[in-house]
Design a protein around this motif. Structure first.
Motif, PDB file in Angstrom:
ATOM      1  N   GLN A  13       3.865 -25.815  27.760  1.00  0.00           N
ATOM      2  CA  GLN A  13       4.224 -24.535  27.178  1.00  0.00           C
ATOM      3  C   GLN A  13       4.858 -23.621  28.216  1.00  0.00           C
ATOM      4  O   GLN A  13       4.604 -23.755  29.418  1.00  0.00           O
ATOM      5  CB  GLN A  13       2.983 -23.865  26.594  1.00  0.00           C
ATOM      6  CG  GLN A  13       2.456 -24.524  25.342  1.00  0.00           C
ATOM      7  CD  GLN A  13       1.326 -23.731  24.699  1.00  0.00           C
ATOM      8  OE1 GLN A  13       0.625 -22.989  25.374  1.00  0.00           O
ATOM      9  NE2 GLN A  13       1.150 -23.906  23.402  1.00  0.00           N
ATOM     10  N   ALA A  14       5.647 -22.707  27.746  1.00  0.00           N
ATOM     11  CA  ALA A  14       6.252 -21.723  28.642  1.00  0.00           C
ATOM     12  C   ALA A  14       5.163 -21.021  29.443  1.00  0.00           C
ATOM     13  O   ALA A  14       4.107 -20.674  28.903  1.00  0.00           O
ATOM     14  CB  ALA A  14       7.056 -20.713  27.843  1.00  0.00           C
ATOM     15  N   LEU A  86      10.053 -22.093  32.063  1.00  0.00           N
ATOM     16  CA  LEU A  86      10.766 -21.437  30.972  1.00  0.00           C
ATOM     17  C   LEU A  86      11.394 -22.498  30.068  1.00  0.00           C
ATOM     18  O   LEU A  86      11.698 -23.613  30.526  1.00  0.00           O
ATOM     19  CB  LEU A  86      11.862 -20.542  31.528  1.00  0.00           C
ATOM     20  CG  LEU A  86      11.430 -19.464  32.526  1.00  0.00           C
ATOM     21  CD1 LEU A  86      12.649 -18.825  33.176  1.00  0.00           C
ATOM     22  CD2 LEU A  86      10.573 -18.418  31.831  1.00  0.00           C
ATOM     23  N   PRO A  87      11.638 -22.180  28.811  1.00  0.00           N
ATOM     24  CA  PRO A  87      12.299 -23.159  27.932  1.00  0.00           C
ATOM     25  C   PRO A  87      13.626 -23.642  28.506  1.00  0.00           C
ATOM     26  O   PRO A  87      13.984 -24.816  28.318  1.00  0.00           O
ATOM     27  CB  PRO A  87      12.501 -22.371  26.636  1.00  0.00           C
ATOM     28  CG  PRO A  87      11.362 -21.399  26.620  1.00  0.00           C
ATOM     29  CD  PRO A  87      11.190 -20.993  28.056  1.00  0.00           C
ATOM     30  N   GLU A  88      14.329 -22.799  29.220  1.00  0.00           N
ATOM     31  CA  GLU A  88      15.610 -23.214  29.805  1.00  0.00           C
ATOM     32  C   GLU A  88      15.460 -24.178  30.975  1.00  0.00           C
ATOM     33  O   GLU A  88      16.458 -24.690  31.493  1.00  0.00           O
ATOM     34  CB  GLU A  88      16.438 -21.993  30.233  1.00  0.00           C
ATOM     35  CG  GLU A  88      15.681 -20.983  31.052  1.00  0.00           C
ATOM     36  CD  GLU A  88      15.174 -19.816  30.200  1.00  0.00           C
ATOM     37  OE1 GLU A  88      14.609 -20.073  29.111  1.00  0.00           O
ATOM     38  OE2 GLU A  88      15.329 -18.660  30.633  1.00  0.00           O
ATOM     39  N   THR A  90      13.985 -26.949  30.497  1.00  0.00           N
ATOM     40  CA  THR A  90      13.967 -28.240  29.815  1.00  0.00           C
ATOM     41  C   THR A  90      15.177 -29.070  30.222  1.00  0.00           C
ATOM     42  O   THR A  90      16.322 -28.631  30.102  1.00  0.00           O
ATOM     43  CB  THR A  90      13.962 -28.043  28.292  1.00  0.00           C
ATOM     44  OG1 THR A  90      12.735 -27.400  27.917  1.00  0.00           O
ATOM     45  CG2 THR A  90      14.080 -29.369  27.571  1.00  0.00           C
ATOM     46  N   VAL A 112       9.881 -27.829  27.959  1.00  0.00           N
ATOM     47  CA  VAL A 112       9.102 -26.590  27.962  1.00  0.00           C
ATOM     48  C   VAL A 112       9.247 -25.937  26.591  1.00  0.00           C
ATOM     49  O   VAL A 112      10.355 -25.581  26.179  1.00  0.00           O
ATOM     50  CB  VAL A 112       9.577 -25.633  29.061  1.00  0.00           C
ATOM     51  CG1 VAL A 112       8.670 -24.395  29.104  1.00  0.00           C
ATOM     52  CG2 VAL A 112       9.586 -26.328  30.417  1.00  0.00           C
ATOM     53  N   SER A 113       8.141 -25.805  25.912  1.00  0.00           N
ATOM     54  CA  SER A 113       8.164 -25.204  24.579  1.00  0.00           C
ATOM     55  C   SER A 113       7.921 -23.705  24.678  1.00  0.00           C
ATOM     56  O   SER A 113       7.200 -23.229  25.549  1.00  0.00           O
ATOM     57  CB  SER A 113       7.100 -25.849  23.707  1.00  0.00           C
ATOM     58  OG  SER A 113       5.815 -25.604  24.231  1.00  0.00           O
ATOM     59  N   SER A 114       8.522 -22.977  23.747  1.00  0.00           N
ATOM     60  CA  SER A 114       8.393 -21.512  23.759  1.00  0.00           C
ATOM     61  C   SER A 114       7.188 -21.064  22.964  1.00  0.00           C
ATOM     62  O   SER A 114       6.562 -21.843  22.261  1.00  0.00           O
ATOM     63  CB  SER A 114       9.660 -20.873  23.209  1.00  0.00           C
ATOM     64  OG  SER A 114       9.920 -21.350  21.918  1.00  0.00           O
TER      65      SER A 114
END
Length: 114
Positions: A13-14, A86-88, A90, A112-114
């Motif tokens: 997770q984030a 962070l999701p970015e 990923t 990475v999930s938000s």
């Protein structure tokens, strides 16, 4: 033939953390400036962090302060500690010489999930 084997990726997770490892074989690891790269879907591979044989480090602006690269020459291994993900972030993460001169391994997926 040089072999690079990345591991440690996963789904997080984030805000979470992961530690990636990369073991190199058939090279004089200790003299190489090593680096971590990443490639997100549909994007070009980018250099994330590098470390010299003496331990000096450099980071892309997008990860500075969150990621830490380190190495253990006795184990022919380079690490990437990733915090505050962070999701970015990923992407598939790869290691290589800082000039990318070796053949690429399969990489390790970080999601990475938000």
């Amino acid at each position: 033939q040089v072999q690079l084997m990345e591991s440690g990726g996963g789904l997080v997770q984030a805000g979470g953390s992961l530690r990636l490892s990369c073991t190199a074989s058939r090279i004089i690891f200790s003299i190489n400036r090593m680096a971590w790269y990443r490639q997100a879907s549909g994007k070009q591979r980018e250099l994330v962090a590098s470390i010299t044989s003496g331990g000096a480090t450099d980071y892309a602006d997008s990860v500075r302060g969150r990621f830490t690269i380190s190495r253990d020459n006795a184990k022919n291994t380079v690490y990437l500690q990733m915090n505050s993900l962070l999701p970015e972030d990923t992407a598939v993460y790869f290691c290589n010489n800082a000039l990318g001169i070796f053949g690429w391994g399969q990489g390790t997926q970080v999601t990475v999930s938000s």
